[in-house]
Design a protein around this motif. Structure first.
Motif, PDB file in Angstrom:
ATOM      1  N   THR A   2       0.642  -1.219   0.119  1.00 58.98           N
ATOM      2  CA  THR A   2       0.153   0.089   0.057  1.00 58.98           C
ATOM      3  C   THR A   2       0.933   1.173   0.115  1.00 58.98           C
ATOM      4  OG1 THR A   2      -1.565  -1.309   1.373  1.00 58.98           O
ATOM      5  CG2 THR A   2      -1.840   1.049   1.206  1.00 58.98           C
ATOM      6  N   GLU A   3       0.384   2.273  -0.731  1.00 63.85           N
ATOM      7  CA  GLU A   3       1.066   3.536  -0.977  1.00 63.85           C
ATOM      8  C   GLU A   3       0.417   4.431   0.050  1.00 63.85           C
ATOM      9  OE1 GLU A   3       2.463   5.311  -4.702  1.00 63.85           O
ATOM     10  OE2 GLU A   3       2.305   3.228  -5.461  1.00 63.85           O
ATOM     11  N   TYR A   4       0.879   5.519   0.781  1.00 67.25           N
ATOM     12  CA  TYR A   4       0.327   6.081   1.549  1.00 67.25           C
ATOM     13  C   TYR A   4       0.593   7.682   1.420  1.00 67.25           C
ATOM     14  CZ  TYR A   4      -0.408   1.899   4.478  1.00 67.25           C
ATOM     15  OH  TYR A   4      -0.726   0.716   5.042  1.00 67.25           O
ATOM     16  N   LEU A   5      -0.689   8.426   1.423  1.00 67.96           N
ATOM     17  CA  LEU A   5      -0.522  10.014   1.522  1.00 67.96           C
ATOM     18  C   LEU A   5      -0.329  10.221   3.001  1.00 67.96           C
ATOM     19  CD1 LEU A   5      -1.147  12.741   0.086  1.00 67.96           C
ATOM     20  CD2 LEU A   5      -3.650  12.403   0.760  1.00 67.96           C
ATOM     21  N   VAL A  30      -7.268  10.595  -1.941  1.00 72.71           N
ATOM     22  CA  VAL A  30      -6.512   9.718  -1.711  1.00 72.71           C
ATOM     23  C   VAL A  30      -6.813   8.540  -3.171  1.00 72.71           C
ATOM     24  CG1 VAL A  30      -7.714   8.112  -0.209  1.00 72.71           C
ATOM     25  CG2 VAL A  30      -5.094   7.740  -0.368  1.00 72.71           C
ATOM     26  N   GLN A  31      -5.789   8.119  -3.696  1.00 76.98           N
ATOM     27  CA  GLN A  31      -6.324   7.107  -4.794  1.00 76.98           C
ATOM     28  C   GLN A  31      -6.954   5.961  -4.431  1.00 76.98           C
ATOM     29  OE1 GLN A  31      -5.845   7.744  -8.047  1.00 76.98           O
ATOM     30  NE2 GLN A  31      -5.241   9.960  -7.260  1.00 76.98           N
ATOM     31  N   HIS A  34      -5.052   2.990  -2.073  1.00 71.38           N
ATOM     32  CA  HIS A  34      -4.053   3.828  -1.306  1.00 71.38           C
ATOM     33  C   HIS A  34      -4.474   4.246   0.191  1.00 71.38           C
ATOM     34  CE1 HIS A  34      -1.550   5.110  -5.020  1.00 71.38           C
ATOM     35  NE2 HIS A  34      -1.816   4.002  -5.138  1.00 71.38           N
ATOM     36  N   GLY A  35      -3.607   4.550   1.226  1.00 70.05           N
ATOM     37  CA  GLY A  35      -3.983   4.545   2.593  1.00 70.05           C
ATOM     38  C   GLY A  35      -3.446   6.002   2.895  1.00 70.05           C
ATOM     39  N   ARG A  37      -1.144   8.168   5.924  1.00 70.47           N
ATOM     40  CA  ARG A  37      -0.320   7.845   7.074  1.00 70.47           C
ATOM     41  C   ARG A  37      -0.473   9.213   7.831  1.00 70.47           C
ATOM     42  NH1 ARG A  37       4.245   5.054   6.953  1.00 70.47           N
ATOM     43  NH2 ARG A  37       4.265   5.182   4.767  1.00 70.47           N
ATOM     44  N   THR A  73      -5.402   2.177   6.381  1.00 70.65           N
ATOM     45  CA  THR A  73      -5.228   1.083   5.158  1.00 70.65           C
ATOM     46  C   THR A  73      -6.598   0.791   4.730  1.00 70.65           C
ATOM     47  OG1 THR A  73      -3.216   0.200   6.228  1.00 70.65           O
ATOM     48  CG2 THR A  73      -4.128  -0.973   4.231  1.00 70.65           C
TER      49      THR A  73
END
Length: 167
Positions: A2-5, A30-31, A34-35, A37, A73
């Motif tokens: 997972t990518e995080y903003l 957020v996409q 994606h999660g 942070r 997440t």
């Protein structure tokens, strides 16, 4: 993976601001998949249910000096009911007490709400109107065994909080 903003609300809170709208804007931007942070100067327990309702699970890490990193997440299926510390099936009585604390300076709203809550009978509720989200009140309510529901009214300025005494 997972990518995080990244969203850091520490400066906003230290300046006395309210970061909820910034967090919700991040949720909207957020996409998919994606999660987020989040960095906060305290463990934002009330936010966990809000984010769960938006389809995010959370994990927390204390990063020192009482500050926290929270990873939100995406979950496969978001829950359908938002009730920060109450079960969706709970029946809440009509509020016995209504308080308008919008003109009071912190920590007066918290003191007034806690004092009024102590006078409630089992299962009774009170409703308070505040000029900001009472993030520092939530842990105090939890510690005393109270449940609460809250959110901003359509005016975007008034936070309505309903507190229920333990049964």
């Amino acid at each position: 993976m997972t990518e995080y903003l990244e969203v850091d609300v520490r400066p906003i809170l230290r300046a006395g601001g309210e970061p909820f709208s910034m967090i919700m804007a991040a949720v909207e931007s957020v996409q998919p998949g994606h999660g987020i942070r989040l960095y906060a100067p305290f463990k934002p327990v009330p936010l966990f249910d809000v984010m769960a309702n938006k389809g995010f699970a959370h994990s927390t890490t204390e990063i020192g000096s009482g500050e926290w990193q929270i990873l939100f997440t995406p979950m496969d299926t978001p829950p359908s009911v938002l009730a920060p510390t109450a079960q969706a099936s709970d029946k809440w009585q009509e509020s016995k007490v209504r308080l308008d604390t919008r003109e009071l300076d912190p920590p007066e709203p918290m003191v007034k709400i806690l004092a009024a809550a102590e006078k409630l009978g089992p299962g009774e509720t009170l409703t308070a109107f505040l000029g900001r989200e009472p993030v520092f009140l939530f842990p105090q309510l939890e510690k005393r065994g109270y449940n609460w529901l809250g959110g901003f009214l359509p005016d975007g300025v008034t936070y309505e909080l309903t507190v229920r005494a333990p049964s």
